[in-house]
Write a protein that holds these residues in place. Structure first.
Motif, short mmCIF file in Angstrom:
data_model
loop_
_atom_site.label_atom_id
_atom_site.label_comp_id
_atom_site.label_asym_id
_atom_site.label_seq_id
_atom_site.Cartn_x
_atom_site.Cartn_y
_atom_site.Cartn_z
N GLY A 795 103.90 40.94 15.20
CA GLY A 795 104.69 40.91 13.98
C GLY A 795 104.43 42.12 13.13
N PRO A 796 105.14 42.24 12.00
CA PRO A 796 104.92 43.37 11.10
C PRO A 796 103.61 43.23 10.34
N ALA A 797 102.92 44.34 10.18
CA ALA A 797 101.65 44.32 9.44
C ALA A 797 101.91 44.39 7.95
N ARG A 798 101.03 43.78 7.19
CA ARG A 798 101.05 43.89 5.73
C ARG A 798 99.61 44.20 5.30
N VAL A 799 99.36 45.45 4.92
CA VAL A 799 98.03 45.85 4.48
C VAL A 799 97.86 45.45 3.02
N VAL A 800 96.86 44.64 2.74
CA VAL A 800 96.61 44.14 1.38
C VAL A 800 95.16 44.44 1.02
N GLU A 812 104.29 37.71 8.80
CA GLU A 812 103.62 39.00 8.66
C GLU A 812 102.12 38.85 8.96
N ILE A 813 101.52 39.92 9.47
CA ILE A 813 100.11 39.88 9.84
C ILE A 813 99.29 40.53 8.71
N LEU A 814 98.39 39.77 8.15
CA LEU A 814 97.58 40.23 7.04
C LEU A 814 96.48 41.16 7.54
N VAL A 815 96.43 42.37 6.98
CA VAL A 815 95.39 43.34 7.31
C VAL A 815 94.62 43.61 6.02
N THR A 863 92.41 49.09 7.66
CA THR A 863 93.40 49.25 6.58
C THR A 863 93.92 50.67 6.47
N HIS A 864 93.26 51.62 7.13
CA HIS A 864 93.76 53.00 7.15
C HIS A 864 94.52 53.30 8.44
N GLN A 865 94.07 52.70 9.54
CA GLN A 865 94.71 52.98 10.82
C GLN A 865 95.99 52.19 11.02
N ILE A 866 96.14 51.10 10.29
CA ILE A 866 97.36 50.29 10.37
C ILE A 866 98.15 50.49 9.08
N VAL A 867 99.44 50.66 9.21
CA VAL A 867 100.31 50.92 8.06
C VAL A 867 101.25 49.73 7.87
N THR A 868 101.46 49.34 6.61
CA THR A 868 102.38 48.26 6.32
C THR A 868 103.75 48.51 6.96
N GLY A 869 104.27 47.50 7.64
CA GLY A 869 105.56 47.60 8.30
C GLY A 869 105.47 47.90 9.78
#
Length: 885
Positions: A795-800, A812-815, A863-869
């Protein structure tokens, strides 16, 4: 400290596990552990009566009334109401006797001694919901004034946003929950952490998993640190896994009260010695033996080397072990997963399935001693059906055949089977194929397989006619006189369930001829992949496809009449159902005709306790409404079916040509085989279709029995009958009242409905083989971490970085860098979880497992290597995150 009503404070020595209502889950467990002689720091509990006396002078009842009408998904309203409740408790006057009880409880522990002030809710540390971290804890509190303030904040924390959301999602009544507060002497820990007495990721029982870090255990529990991790075989004390974390953060007590967070340089040295690891494991074994179930514990080691137990609660996320009386390690295969039914069975549904399995076992020459006990290999776990396939796993023939059969119906199951076969504890013990051949021949004889195969090969239309006549015979067998007695209905139900399986199974030889022709054509032509699979598109004689097309035609007829279509286009499904049940729809008779033919079907239809479409037509009415909204004939089911049939015929011609190019007889044989494939392949759905008819008929008959039991005062509603098994129903005809039994079973059933993860296979030691998958070399761009919650999701990532004001769309996948209880509302919509910090027992991992969402923790720089969306795949069993380009 006490009044005529209830005590306001109790020492741990006067508390036991039966006092949940008075002291809450945490205190009840600490009291139980203390009286068991385990090393628990001394403490007292301010009872729920103290909380009640403070809360009763507020307007909290009004807030609770509003919460009762708020949906669990409406997190914004829940949060607003939670805030109002907290404010009421923080501002409420504390009666003198309650304040005095707080001071006296604190004084019992020593003069200005540092204490932990810990919330203990009545809905906490329960067998089905841990409520881990949902209320607040305050560490190293010193002095009466500070203790009073911490106690007040604990009372208010019963109404944190996360606690309210958690209760709402678990169906727990807010009005029924109270809070006690634990005052416990602080352990000035050199090392602390958590220990599970069963592996929470793999499920393996009697395997201690320990996370440890320097300082107070809060650093481990909150996920602020990457801890050291040890896995210990509790029976032998052998340390089977040792993983050293970087341990860059420590939380320690300050001399005057409170705590500080210190950044450390990190070390590659373990913070526990092997002796300490084994001592912890032995302590865990004692705790588990005392409770008789796996436990999630918190522990600390002081400067003198003393080992203390600061908490224990049930591990709520372990899948229940299937019932068995057989010795040795057993392998179970989930019928529910194979059938795509993740929800539990009703008690009568389980009983019905066991009777059916007994009929199948009889056909194979292994009749059960009692038909109601079912086949020896049929068992239940977590109110779901499992088959004991140990004999197949330990058989050379089983290892050759079963994974292929499993892969045909559910590809991942075949992979998991092969992995199970590699377990040295499940080595081959049966090398002869003769038992399998004898069983196969016995089954073939009883279903007339030679005759059916010959008919399908030589006279295909006659074979199709046979399957149709079988349905007519079945309908005749299912009929029962309207005035039949309850005993007669029970006898008839058991005969139908036990005796119809061999008759229905006799269709399978005809189906197998179709698929044998498919395989033959593939070999003769050399066709593979998509070209070969195209032959199986839009197969005729499939009852499910026929039903879908019939439903589409019904929608088309309704759409052609504007007056009939109007309510479907403008009204919600609930209103449509009301109008249908009142006989008010213009399309009423057409829908009734459809349900007369297909109304025996439904959601989770292999459970005879589940409603059918004819019982609850809202689902079908909703489908009709959706069909009427479709734009364009090209998306219509009948048009799609017709296109699929054309593509299949084209594929047949191409494959026959490929075979003919290798030889004329090859072409003729390929054409013959594919003609049988097209004729008989669709019949694969027919045995289940007929079996569902049997279950629906039994359901209808049992409801009549339920109505009789209501008339006798035994049951409160007719549908309660589905929460009994056949033996209990027969006994209930003699009288009595079973309302309490049924209510308990309904509550247990609803708890299991909320379980989101059901294993494909399960070993009798609790191990989920799928979660033991060995991590292979990660693909380029993949990230690795610690497996925390089994399952795979894309699914789409969501960096929080901060949960305040954050929002996750469903799926959405919580990162996140780490999570604590304040993040819990986000878990309600998250499809998965990735954390930079934490171990497999940190808060985020625990809650992810409770919600059944795949999770990987300890993923460096996530949280840096994965981008929201970005689209990512989280494999919570292997600990791998794959990032799409």
């Amino acid at each position: 400290m006490t009044t005529a009503r209830e005590p306001l404070a109790l020492p741990f020595t006067e508390i036991n596990a039966g006092m949940l209502a008075e002291v809450g889950g945490k205190a009840a467990n600490l009291g139980e552990l203390t009286t068991a002689g385990l090393p628990v720091p001394p403490g007292c509990c301010l009872t729920t009566e103290a909380y009640h006396r403070v809360a009763e002078g507020t307007a909290l009842k009004d807030v609770i009334a509003e919460l009762a009408t708020t949906e669990a998904a409406d997190t914004a309203t829940l949060a607003e109401l939670a805030g109002r409740a907290r404010a009421l408790l923080l501002e409420a006057p504390v009666p003198d006797e309650v304040g005095e009880a707080v001071d006296e409880a604190y004084a019992r522990l020593g003069d200005r001694v540092p204490v932990a002030v810990r919330s203990s809710a009545t809905a906490e540390d329960l067998p089905y919901a841990s409520f881990a971290g949902q209320q607040d804890t305050y560490l190293n509190i010193v002095g009466p004034e500070a203790v009073r303030e911490a106690v007040r904040r604990c009372w208010a924390s019963l109404w944190t946003d996360r606690a309210v959301a958690y209760r709402a999602s678990n169906g727990i009544d807010h009005a029924a929950v109270r809070l006690a507060v634990v005052l416990q002497r602080m352990v000035d820990a050199e090392v602390a952490g958590v220990m599970f007495t069963a592996n929470p990721v793999t499920g393996r029982r009697h395997e201690a998993v320990i996370d440890a870090a320097p300082g107070l255990g809060e650093a481990v529990v909150s996920g602020a640190v990457n801890p050291d991790r040890f896995v210990v075989d509790m029976a032998s004390g052998r340390i089977t896994e040792r993983r050293i974390g970087d341990k860059r953060v420590s939380i320690r007590s300050l001399p005057g009260g409170g705590t500080e967070r210190a950044d450390l340089d990190g070390t590659q040295e373990a913070c526990l010695t092997d002796r300490q690891v084994r001592e912890l494991s032995e302590l865990g074994r004692k705790v588990e033996d005392h409770y008789g179930a796996p436990q999630d514990t918190e522990w600390a080691i002081d400067a003198a080397g003393g080992l203390w137990l600061t908490q224990a609660r049930p591990i709520t996320t372990l899948y229940p072990l299937p019932e068995t009386t057989r010795d040795g390690l057993r392998v179970y295969f989930s019928v529910n997963v194979a059938q795509g039914v993740m929800r539990p069975f009703t008690p009568m549904g389980l009983a019905g399935f066991k009777v059916i399995s007994g009929g199948a076992a009889t056909m194979a020459g292994h009749p059960p001693a009692d038909p109601q006990d079912g086949a020896a290999i049929a068992t239940a776990g977590g109110q779901r059906m499992f088959l004991d396939i140990t004999a197949a796993v330990r058989s050379r023939a089983g290892r050759a055949i079963l994974p292929r059969a499993l892969a045909f119906g559910e590809a991942r199951a075949g992979v998991v089977f092969r992995q199970v076969a590699e377990d040295p504890r499940l080595s081959v013990t049966t090398t002869s194929v003769r038992p399998l051949i004898r069983t196969a021949m016995r089954i073939a004889g009883r279903v007339g397989a030679p005759k059916r195969v010959a008919l399908a090969l030589a006279r295909p239309q006659a074979a199709l006619d046979y399957t149709r006549r079988l349905g007519e015979t079945l309908e005749a067998r299912l009929r029962i006189a309207p005035d039949a007695t309850a005993e007669q209905r029970l006898d008839h139900a058991e005969r139908c369930l036990r005796g119809t399986f061999p008759m229905i199974f006799s269709i399978m030889p005809v189906v197998l001829v179709g698929y044998a022709g498919f395989g033959l054509a593939g070999r003769l032509s050399g066709a593979k992949g998509d070209q070969l699979q195209a032959v199986l598109r839009s197969l005729p004689h499939n009852p499910t496809t026929e039903m879908d097309i019939e439903l589409w035609r019904l929608a088309t007829d309704i759409g052609a009449d504007p007056e009939a279509a109007e309510p479907f286009r403008t009204q919600p499904v609930g209103e449509l159902a009301v109008r249908y049940n009142g006989g008010e729809l213009k399309a009423q008779r057409a829908i009734e005709r459809f349900l007369a033919r297909y109304g025996h079907r439904g959601v989770a239809e292999i459970d005879l306790g589940m409603p059918r479409w004819s019982d609850e037509p809202a689902h079908i009415l909703g489908v009709l409404a959706n069909y009427l909204r479709l734009d364009g004939d090209d998306v219509a089911p009948d048009a799609m079916f017709a296109r699929g049939a054309q593509e299949a015929e084209l594929a047949v011609r191409q494959i026959v040509s490929m075979a003919a190019a290798k030889g004329r007889w090859r072409g003729r044989l390929a054409a013959f085989g594919l003609r049988r494939t097209r004729l008989f392949g669709g019949l694969r759905e027919l045995p289940k279709y007929y079996m569902v008819e049997v279950l629906a008929a039994v359901r209808r008959s049992m409801r009549v029995v339920g109505e009789e039991l209501v008339a006798k005062g035994v049951l409160d509603t007719a549908d309660d009958v589905y929460f009994l098994d056949f033996r209990e129903v027969r006994a209930a005809l003699g009288g009595g009242h079973l309302g309490e039994l049924v209510a308990g079973r309904r509550a247990s059933y609803e708890q299991e409905v909320r379980r989101r993860h059901v294993p494909r296979m399960l070993l009798s030691d609790g191990t989920e083989p799928e979660a033991l998958a060995v991590r292979e070399a990660a693909e380029d761009g993949a990230l690795t971490g610690t497996p925390a919650s089994a399952g795979t999701v894309t699914g789409p990532a969501r960096v929080v970085l901060d949960p305040v004001g954050a929002h996750l769309e469903p799926g959405e996948i919580l990162v996140a860098p780490s999570t604590d209880p304040g993040w819990t509302p986000l878990f309600l919509t998250a499809g998965g979880l990735v954390m930079e910090m934490g171990g497999s027992m940190s808060h985020g991992a625990v809650v992810a497992r409770e919600y059944g969402i795949p999770a990987v923790v300890g993923v460096a720089d996530a949280t840096h290597q994965i981008v929201t969306g970005q689209t990512i795949t989280v494999d919570g069993s292997a600990g791998v995150i794959s990032i799409a380009d």
